[in-house]
Each structure stands twice: as structure tokens, then as C-alpha cells.
Design a protein around this motif. Structure first.
Motif, PDB file in Angstrom:
ATOM      1  N   LEU A 201      -3.560  -9.804   5.271  1.00 37.84           N
ATOM      2  CA  LEU A 201      -1.829 -10.088   5.604  1.00 37.84           C
ATOM      3  C   LEU A 201      -2.182 -10.232   3.561  1.00 37.84           C
ATOM      4  CD1 LEU A 201       0.546 -10.707   7.161  1.00 37.84           C
ATOM      5  CD2 LEU A 201       0.255 -12.700   6.833  1.00 37.84           C
ATOM      6  N   ALA A 202      -3.403 -10.752   2.894  1.00 35.43           N
ATOM      7  CA  ALA A 202      -3.435 -11.223   1.688  1.00 35.43           C
ATOM      8  C   ALA A 202      -3.812  -9.794   0.513  1.00 35.43           C
ATOM      9  CB  ALA A 202      -4.664 -12.144   0.834  1.00 35.43           C
ATOM     10  N   LEU A 203      -4.063  -9.198   1.934  1.00 37.92           N
ATOM     11  CA  LEU A 203      -4.887  -8.186   1.158  1.00 37.92           C
ATOM     12  C   LEU A 203      -3.556  -6.423   1.035  1.00 37.92           C
ATOM     13  CD1 LEU A 203      -7.435  -6.558  -0.008  1.00 37.92           C
ATOM     14  CD2 LEU A 203      -7.862  -5.725   1.895  1.00 37.92           C
ATOM     15  N   THR A 204      -2.663  -6.517   2.270  1.00 34.34           N
ATOM     16  CA  THR A 204      -1.938  -6.010   1.688  1.00 34.34           C
ATOM     17  C   THR A 204      -0.510  -6.462   1.138  1.00 34.34           C
ATOM     18  OG1 THR A 204      -1.765  -5.982   4.421  1.00 34.34           O
ATOM     19  CG2 THR A 204      -0.100  -4.682   3.592  1.00 34.34           C
ATOM     20  N   ILE A 216       2.680 -17.038  -3.516  1.00 38.49           N
ATOM     21  CA  ILE A 216       2.645 -17.974  -2.413  1.00 38.49           C
ATOM     22  C   ILE A 216       1.702 -18.271  -2.703  1.00 38.49           C
ATOM     23  CG2 ILE A 216       4.725 -16.689  -1.870  1.00 38.49           C
ATOM     24  CD1 ILE A 216       2.382 -14.618  -0.634  1.00 38.49           C
ATOM     25  N   GLY A 217       0.255 -18.401  -3.125  1.00 35.43           N
ATOM     26  CA  GLY A 217      -0.726 -19.013  -3.112  1.00 35.43           C
ATOM     27  C   GLY A 217      -1.998 -18.188  -2.721  1.00 35.43           C
ATOM     28  N   VAL A 218      -1.991 -16.540  -2.708  1.00 30.63           N
ATOM     29  CA  VAL A 218      -3.507 -15.925  -2.535  1.00 30.63           C
ATOM     30  C   VAL A 218      -3.559 -15.637  -4.097  1.00 30.63           C
ATOM     31  CG1 VAL A 218      -3.774 -13.360  -1.962  1.00 30.63           C
ATOM     32  CG2 VAL A 218      -1.449 -13.921  -0.495  1.00 30.63           C
ATOM     33  N   ARG A 222     -10.718 -13.582  -6.084  1.00 33.46           N
ATOM     34  CA  ARG A 222     -11.210 -13.756  -4.840  1.00 33.46           C
ATOM     35  C   ARG A 222     -11.684 -12.794  -3.582  1.00 33.46           C
ATOM     36  NH1 ARG A 222     -11.940 -19.256  -1.456  1.00 33.46           N
ATOM     37  NH2 ARG A 222     -10.684 -17.949  -0.135  1.00 33.46           N
ATOM     38  N   THR A 223      -9.905 -12.635  -3.786  1.00 32.59           N
ATOM     39  CA  THR A 223      -9.718 -11.558  -2.475  1.00 32.59           C
ATOM     40  C   THR A 223     -10.358 -10.016  -2.595  1.00 32.59           C
ATOM     41  OG1 THR A 223      -7.484 -12.426  -1.767  1.00 32.59           O
ATOM     42  CG2 THR A 223      -7.754 -10.136  -0.870  1.00 32.59           C
TER      43      THR A 223
ATOM     44  N   LEU B 101       5.783 -15.123   5.999  1.00 32.84           N
ATOM     45  CA  LEU B 101       4.030 -15.402   6.868  1.00 32.84           C
ATOM     46  C   LEU B 101       3.190 -15.207   5.932  1.00 32.84           C
ATOM     47  CD1 LEU B 101       2.951 -15.621   9.966  1.00 32.84           C
ATOM     48  CD2 LEU B 101       2.024 -13.806   9.532  1.00 32.84           C
ATOM     49  N   ALA B 102       3.189 -14.464   4.865  1.00 32.78           N
ATOM     50  CA  ALA B 102       1.944 -14.728   3.752  1.00 32.78           C
ATOM     51  C   ALA B 102       1.853 -15.776   3.442  1.00 32.78           C
ATOM     52  CB  ALA B 102       2.033 -13.382   2.997  1.00 32.78           C
TER      53      ALA B 102
END
Lengths: 341, 241
Positions: A201-204, A216-218, A222-223, B101-102
Motif C-alpha cells: 500500500l505504501a509502495l503504491t 500520510i505517514g509513509v 526507507r521503502t 486505508l493508506a
């Protein structure tokens, strides 16, 4: 907008679609067919399938880097070369058996990716692309200075190492075939599992908007770092298997930007960047064109280039992008849908 | 006790242009603060500095007692600063639900399955439930603005920074938005709201802060601020209802 306190409607979250079940069935049949191939296929078939496997694996990894993490690397040949040379070094100098050496070669590539990332991650966009290429050239030049690994002219794998893979020629081909198959399927499965997970979800999100992902906190850096290291690890293992099969290595071939990166970029861009399905479609087109046109020499390259240009102009998200937009099909179910009941 | 958010003597230059010039501002827990100012006054830049999208040139920003000046945007979000963008930044190829959701999965660092209900609730609050499975890139501008709000709320913010979410709404839509923001505020979230639509702002906030040329022009009770001569001068032609 309604700010009611009424109870929430009943809902469930769906992860699969009808096409994804078809995809799963096709994948299961394909895997069974591929596993049985050594019993009915010829040596050429085995070699072709291994080549397709590692090409798709390289394409999936490049897609993860460029299509999702925004890391447009033109230097993935660095890790193919490092993997290949690590295999030669580990088996010849350190006497490690070839199969564990393949896994270790991946680890060597991942370890060398740490200082590499420290350099290239300071760069953005086009500078990052050029930086990765330069680093790959540096690795190539340095490898050419190692006398124990054949220096600039390269070296062959001793017969003893080759024998350790399998006693007979058929046995060797079969072992190499299964190694290629495991790496190919394993890479696709790993990429799929990653994209389907919370980290996916973070990568997308990063793929679609880096700015918003941060807000939104990603943890974008690091990813990206994790993607880069995973790509190096698996690319290193692929390089080791490729050169275990080729039996001969030289800096020019092992760090070749055309074979290990440009062709892979072609496949991802043609097939559709930013999806798992895209690299498969791209590989189909690439190997199809090669099968029908390989005898035409320069014309083959010209046609390859022309296909790339036309598709980039007419379908910016590749052939898969065209299909997915029109029919809403997903063979690899990485999405989440809400079904209100 | 320190205020929930303090911006102290912050400056930011873009080349020779001083966008924010030695600005100080504070927000108490539970407060709703409105920010007003002409175009180019530095309002969005101020949000970018608070949320961590831009680094300050000078000064400090603190959240409660903690200095967050050097923290990246994602860390500030996890500490409780949620924001919406004036120009929406949806995750275009993800669905509306996945966008929200993200926010819940990373900003609020919940387990994914535990955030489903909250996401459905937020989509209902922002009237996006019927669009849950649509690609966010296919939403209209107004829907994108509502998605910005839903996604920011999904991160469980202590402070919500709203950047012009009422622009372009009809009177009825604006009234509904006011009710939504009030409900969010009533649930305990502190709010900083940049808005040109003064009546919407005044309906929600308890204090106004007016910026001009990157500096504080006026601050205080909304009506008193709107009636003050210097604000009247800057806002000549803009009617305060």
C-alpha cells in the motif's frame, strides 16, 4: 456531507476478483507444465524457459524500482555482474559448492548495494539514473583489475565446478533449469506478496504521489531503500545462475547495460509500467519479436526501437495499461474492494 | 504547559523572496484557528513548513513540548499532524478506499484489518462511500477535496491543517462542509484552516490569524479582526459577512 451517527452499513473487504481466480488457475497449470518440462522438452526448450524466467524476474524487479518506487535505475547490470563474479570467486577461490554460492552471490550483491545506495540515493530523477549507470561502470572497471578473476579478458568456470552442479550434461541442464524456474517464480511471488501487503500500500502510494505519501505517514526513503536492496539481492542471485549456465564471464558481458538493463526497460515500458502483469506482456512481445525477427540483424533492432516508440506514444502505460483501463481486469489481485451488503 | 503547536520566529525564503518572515503562531489543544490572507501571503508555505514538506530557513516548530523542526513529513504525520493539500494529491491509480486505508495504515500505524471500519466511517462522513472502489484519479475536483479530508482524518491527527477545502462549493455544500468540520473539531481534533470563504471560516473557528507578506497582520477574535482597519485595508472589496 453527512455527519450522522447512524450505525455503519455492513461491508466486507474483497481481495480477489473473477479474473484473479482465472489468473491463479492459469499460473497453477503453467507451473505444473514448467515443472514437468525436463521429461518431455529438449535442451533448447529448457534454456529458452530459463532465459524467459530470468528476464521476467529482472523486469519485475526493475518495475518495482522504477514503476513503484520511482527509482529509474539504468545500473541494474551492476548487480548481475557482481552476482556472476561473486559466483566465480566463491566457487573457484573459496571452494563453495555452486548452489549455496548462488545464494551467497545474492548476499554479496545486497551488501555492495548498501554503499551504492549511499551514493545514488543522494541523486534524484535523471541524475539518479545516470548515477546508477556510472556506479555500474565503476564496478565493471574494478572487476577488470582483479587478476584472480581473469582481469579484463574474463575467465571460464573450471570443469570441476560445473561437475559439482551435475555429473551428466542432462543432469546439469535440469538442475540449472530448476534453479532458473525457482528464481523466476520466486521473484514474481515475492513481488506479488509485497504489493499485496501493507507495505505494498505504501509502495503504491509512493508510485502515485510521493508528496502525499509522506504527508500520510509513509516513510518514503526507507521503502525505497528496501526495494533497492531486495532488487540487488535477487538480481545478484539471477546473475549467479546466468553465469553458472554461461560458464564464461568477462567484465564487458557481465556488466552489459544493453543485455541486463536496456532490454529489461523495453519489456517493462512496452508491457506496462507500475503493474505486475505489464512485465509479462512485455516479455511476451520481446521474445515473440526475437523469435520471428532474430535473423534480420540490424532490422530486428530497428523494429524493436520502432515498437517501443509507437507504444510509448500511443499507450503511455503500456499494453497492459490499455487493457486494464478498458476491461478492469487484474490477474494479480493486489487491490482491496469494499462490498456493501 | 506548552501550546499544542508553536511556530516560533520562523522564516522561509525562496531565493530573494521572503515568503515567511519571522512569523510566530501558536495553537492550544482543542482550538480551531482560521488563517486568512491575500493570495501569495505565504499561507500554504506556512502549512508546508508545519507539516514538514519544506524545511524552515530559521526558527523552530514544536508539537507540545517536542521540537519537530528537523523531522521529515512522515514522522510529523505520525506524531499527529494531518493535512489536506490545496491542490489535491490523490493516489490516482488507487481506489478511494485504498487512499483512505493508506492514511489509516501509516499515519495512524494501525493494523490494516483494524482500520477498515474507520475508513468506511470516514468515507461516509465525506460522502464518498458510493465511490469507494473508484480510482481516485477519476474523481471530480470537489470529490478529490473531500478525499483529501478523509485521508488526512484517517491518520488520526491531533491537529488537522485544512488548506482551502471550501473553494468552489455551492452554499448548500459549504453548509454541509461546515457541519463536517465542526463535527471533526467536536471530536477533539484541533484545527488550523486556511480559507478565503470568510463566513465558512468564522462559522467554525474561535480565533483568526491574518497573514500578509509572510508576516502577522492581525490576530484575535474573528469579528474584531475582520473589523480592524488594517484587515479592512488589505481586504478592500472582500466582504466580511
Amino acid at each position: 456531507m453527512s455527519a450522522t451517527a447512524a450505525p455503519l452499513p455492513a461491508f466486507r473487504i474483497e481481495r480477489s476478483t473473477r479474473t484473479s481466480w482465472i489468473g491463479l488457475a492459469v499460473a497453477a497449470v503453467a507451473i505444473v507444465v514448467l515443472i514437468s518440462l525436463p521429461w518431455w522438452g529438449g535442451e533448447d526448450d529448457l534454456r529458452l524457459i530459463v532465459e524467459i524466467c530470468y528476464t521476467i524476474a529482472l523486469a519485475q524487479l526493475w518495475n518495482l524500482l522504477a514503476g513503484y518506487a520511482g527509482l529509474v535505475s539504468v545500473g541494474q547490470q551492476a548487480f548481475v555482474g557482481i552476482g556472476g563474479y561473486a559466483l566465480f570467486g566463491l566457487t573457484i577461490i573459496a571452494g563453495v559448492p555452486p548452489i549455496p554460492a548462488v545464494a551467497l552471490a545474492g548476499a554479496v550483491a545486497a551488501i555492495l548495494a548498501v554503499p551504492t545506495a549511499l551514493i545514488v540515493f543522494r541523486l534524484r530523477g535523471a541524475y539518479f539514473a545516470i548515477g546508477t549507470w556510472v556506479v555500474a561502470e565503476v564496478f565493471s572497471e574494478v572487476t577488470g583489475l582483479l587478476p584472480d578473476l581473469g582481469a579484463g579478458t574474463g575467465m571460464s568456470l573450471p570443469v570441476a565446478v560445473s561437475r559439482a552442479v551435475g555429473e551428466t550434461r542432462f543432469e546439469r541442464e535440469t538442475v540449472l533449469y530448476y534453479m532458473g524456474l525457482v528464481l523466476g517464480i520466486g521473484t514474481v511471488a515475492a513481488v506479488f506478496a509485497w504489493l499485496r501487503s501493507r507495505q505494498g500500500l505504501a509502495l503504491t502510494a509512493i508510485r502515485d504521489s510521493e508528496t502525499a505519501a509522506g504527508s500520510i505517514g509513509v516513510n518514503n526513503d526507507r521503502t525505497k531503500y528496501a526495494v533497492y536492496l531486495l532488487a540487488a539481492l535477487v538480481t545478484g542471485m539471477l546473475g549467479a545462475v546466468i553465469y553458472l549456465e554461461k560458464l564464461r564471464i568477462s567484465p564487458d558481458a557481465a556488466f552489459d547495460v544493453i543485455d541486463w538493463t536496456a532490454d529489461v526497460i523495453f519489456i517493462v515500458v512496452i508491457g506496462g509500467i507500475g503493474s505486475i502483469e505489464g512485465p509479462f506482456i512485455g516479455a511476451l512481445v520481446f521474445f515473440g519479436l526475437r523469435y520471428f525477427l532474430a535473423d534480420y540483424g540490424a532490422w530486428y533492432m530497428i523494429l524493436l526501437g520502432a515498437v517501443a516508440v509507437v507504444i510509448m506514444l500511443l499507450a503511455r502505460r503500456g499494453l497492459w495499461g490499455l487493457l486494464a483501463d478498458r476491461y478492469d481486469i487484474h490477474f494479480f489481485p493486489v487491490r482491496r474492494r469494499v462490498r456493501l451488503e | 504547559m506548552a501550546p499544542l503547536l508553536s511556530v516560533e520566529h520562523v522564516s522561509k525564503n525562496f531565493g530573494a523572496l521572503k515568503v515567511i518572515d519571522d512569523l510566530s503562531l501558536s495553537l492550544e489543544a482543542g482550538e480551531a484557528l482560521g488563517i486568512l490572507g491575500p493570495n501569495g501571503a505565504g499561507k500554504t508555505t506556512l502549512f508546508n513548513l508545519i507539516a514538514g514538506d519544506l524545511a524552515v530557513g530559521a526558527g523552530t516548530i514544536s508539537l507540545a513540548d517536542r521540537d519537530i523542526t528537523g523531522l521529515p513529513a512522515y514522522a510529523r504525520c505520525r506524531l499527529g499532524i494531518g493535512r489536506t493539500y490545496q491542490i489535491p494529491h490523490p493516489f490516482g491509480n488507487m481506489t478511494v478506499f485504498e487512499n483512505v486505508l493508506a492514511g489509516a495504515a501509516f499515519g495512524a500505524t494501525r493494523r490494516e484489518a483494524e482500520s477498515y471500519e474507520r475508513c468506511v466511517e470516514l468515507m461516509r462522513l465525506t460522502n464518498l462511500l458510493s465511490k469507494a472502489n473508484q480510482a481516485a484519479g477519476k474523481l471530480t475536483l470537489l470529490e478529490r477535496k473531500r478525499l483529501e479530508l478523509a485521508r488526512a482524518l484517517a491518520t488520526d491527527p491531533k491537529i488537522l491543517l485544512l488548506d482551502e477545502i471550501a473553494g468552489g462549493l455551492t452554499d448548500t455544500e459549504c453548509q454541509l462542509l461546515i457541519e463536517t468540520v465542526r463535527a471533526v473539531h467536536a471530536s477533539g481534533v484541533s484545527i488550523v484552516w486556511i480559507e478565503h470563504i470568510v463566513h465558512a471560516l468564522i462559522a467554525v473557528v474561535g480565533r483568526l490569524f491574518v497573514i500578509n507578506f509572510g508576516q502577522k497582520l492581525a490576530e484575535g477574535d474573528p469579528r474584531a479582526v475582520m473589523d480592524s482597519p488594517q484587515v479592512q485595508e488589505v481586504y478592500m472589496g472582500i466582504e466580511a459577512e
